[in-house]
Write an enzyme that holds these catalytic residues in place. Sequence first.
Site, mmCIF file in Angstrom:
data_model
loop_
_atom_site.group_PDB
_atom_site.id
_atom_site.type_symbol
_atom_site.label_atom_id
_atom_site.label_comp_id
_atom_site.label_asym_id
_atom_site.label_seq_id
_atom_site.Cartn_x
_atom_site.Cartn_y
_atom_site.Cartn_z
ATOM 1 N N TYR A 139 46.839 47.217 35.210
ATOM 2 C CA TYR A 139 45.512 47.890 34.539
ATOM 3 C C TYR A 139 45.667 49.025 33.341
ATOM 4 O O TYR A 139 44.785 49.548 32.939
ATOM 5 C CB TYR A 139 44.631 48.331 35.637
ATOM 6 N N LYS A 189 55.617 40.416 44.668
ATOM 7 C CA LYS A 189 55.698 38.934 43.927
ATOM 8 C C LYS A 189 57.090 39.095 43.287
ATOM 9 O O LYS A 189 57.312 38.598 42.074
ATOM 10 C CB LYS A 189 54.734 38.874 42.901
ATOM 11 N N ASP A 222 50.837 35.424 47.076
ATOM 12 C CA ASP A 222 50.240 34.135 47.342
ATOM 13 C C ASP A 222 50.309 33.798 48.900
ATOM 14 O O ASP A 222 49.312 32.960 49.346
ATOM 15 C CB ASP A 222 50.981 32.938 46.653
ATOM 16 N N ASP A 246 43.091 44.167 43.831
ATOM 17 C CA ASP A 246 41.686 43.685 43.418
ATOM 18 C C ASP A 246 41.477 42.153 44.007
ATOM 19 O O ASP A 246 40.292 42.136 44.682
ATOM 20 C CB ASP A 246 41.666 43.561 41.928
ATOM 21 N N ASP A 250 38.395 41.061 47.246
ATOM 22 C CA ASP A 250 37.551 40.093 47.300
ATOM 23 C C ASP A 250 37.592 39.096 48.628
ATOM 24 O O ASP A 250 36.705 38.967 49.047
ATOM 25 C CB ASP A 250 37.355 39.320 45.875
HETATM 26 C C1 IPM Z 1 36.682 46.214 41.307
HETATM 27 C C2 IPM Z 1 36.312 45.064 40.188
HETATM 28 C C3 IPM Z 1 36.816 45.923 38.815
HETATM 29 C C4 IPM Z 1 38.520 45.872 38.951
HETATM 30 C C5 IPM Z 1 36.804 45.166 37.476
HETATM 31 C C6 IPM Z 1 35.095 45.036 37.463
HETATM 32 C C7 IPM Z 1 37.281 45.961 36.514
HETATM 33 O O1 IPM Z 1 36.614 43.963 40.227
HETATM 34 O O2 IPM Z 1 36.439 47.102 41.527
HETATM 35 O O3 IPM Z 1 37.125 45.225 42.214
HETATM 36 O O4 IPM Z 1 39.319 44.873 38.554
HETATM 37 O O5 IPM Z 1 38.955 46.957 39.366
HETATM 38 MN MN MN Z 2 37.363 43.167 42.110
#
Ligand code: IPM
Ligand code: MN
Length: 355
Positions: A139, A189, A222, A246, A250
Site C-alpha cells: 500500500y 507467498k 492461496d 485486506d 473480507d
Molecule cells: C479495507 C478497504 C480498504 C483497504 C480500501 C477501501 C482502500 O478495503 O479497509 O479493507 O484496502 O484497506
Molecule cells: Mn478491504
Amino acid sequence: MMKTFKIAVYPGDGIGGEVTDQAVRVLQRVQDQSGGFALELTHLPWGAAYWDETGRVVPDDFLEILRGFDAILLGAIGEPRRIPDHVTLEPLIRIRQTFDQYACVRPSRLYPGVRSPLAVPGASKVDLVVVRENSEGEYVNNGGRFKVGEPEEFALQTAIHTRKGIERILRFGFELARKRRKRLTMATKSNAQRYGFVLWDEVLEELRGEYGDVEADKQHIDAAVMNFVRRPETFDVVVGSNLFGDILTDIGGLVGGGLGLAPSANINPERKAPSLFEPVHGSAPDIAGQGIANPVATILGAAMMLEWLGLEAEAERIRRAVAATLVRGIGTPDLGGTLKTAEMADAVINELKDD
Ligand code: IPM
Ligand code: MN
Ligand code: NAD
C-alpha cells in the site's frame, strides 16, 4: 474527575452515515448508563458531498485536524460510480500510514444465532483475528505510470516490506496469540515473491524461539484463503501483509456471518497518534439509502474503540448486547432478517444492561 474523550466521527459515503449514526446512538446509551466517562463527538462531513462543494474529498489540513482527537470512528468511504476509488480512498490510507496505525486488528467470530454461509463441519466454531500490517507493504504510494496512452504504456507499483515493519506486526500477533488460543498463522507467498515474502519468512523464524509458547506456522496466501473456507476453526491469530490482510478479512468477515458483522481497529500501539475504528466493509452503494445496512460491524468497531480508550467493561457490555440480539435470530436482510438499520440498533440498545 470524569474522563472525557474527543472523538472524530467521519461517516463518509454510501451506508457510512447510516451505520455511524446507529453506532453513535449505542455509544451515547452506554455513556448515559455508565456516567463515568464522556465522549465529545465532532462530525466531519468529508467524502463525496465535500467533493461536490470543493473538488476535494477532505480539506488540505485533514491530518492536522484529526491529530487533535483521541480516536476516530469511521463509517465507510467510496462513491465508485462518480469518483475514482483511488481518489476517494486516499485519505484513509494516508491516515493509517501517517498516524502509524500499523496494527489493523480484525476479529471474526460466528455468534450463536447467526447462519454461516459454509457447510463444513467447523463452520460454527469460527473465532479468529486477522492482524494486518497496515503501514507499508503493497500500500505504499510508490510507483508511476509511464508513456501514458501510448502502446508502450506501463505502470510500476512497488511494495516495500521492511524488517522493522514485519517484526513489529509479528510481535503484535504473537502477543495477541498469547492472550488467546496460542496459535499464529502467517500468510506468505515466498514461493513466488522471492524478496519481500522470503524476508517475512525469515523474520518469523527469528522470532519463533522468543514465543515458544505459541504454535506458529505459515501458509501461502492461496492456501490460506482456501483453508479459511475449508477449516476456518483451525485459525486463531492470522498475521498478513497489507494486501493479504485486506483479502483475508473480507473472507474472514464472511465466514464470521458476513461483512455486516465484521469490525476493524487501526491501531497505533505506541499511542503517539489517534487510532481509527471502522467496519471492515465499504460504502455498499448497492444498498445505500435504503436503510437496510447492518450497523453491527460499526457498533462492534465502536466497542473496540472504547476498549482502546480503557473502557473495557463498556466495550464488553456492547459485545454482550450484540450477542444477546443475534442469538434471537433477528437481523437485517444480510443476516436473512427483515429489520431496518435503526431497528437493528434499537434491538442492541434494548439489550444493553446496567452492570
Ligand atoms: C479495507 C478497504 C480498504 C483497504 C480500501 C477501501 C482502500 O478495503 O479497509 O479493507 O484496502 O484497506
Ligand atoms: Mn478491504
Ligand atoms: P462493500 O464492502 O461496500 O460491499 C460488498 C457487499 O457487501 C455489497 O453487496 C454490500 O451490500 C454488502 N455489505 C457491505 N456492508 C454491509 C452492511 N453493513 N450491511 C449489509 N450488507 C453490507 O464493498 P465494495 O462494493 O467492493 O465497495 C464499495 C465502495 O466502498 C468502493 O468505493 C470501495 O472502494 C469502498 N470501500 C471502502 C472501505 C472503507 O471505507 N474502509 C472498505 C471497503 C471498500
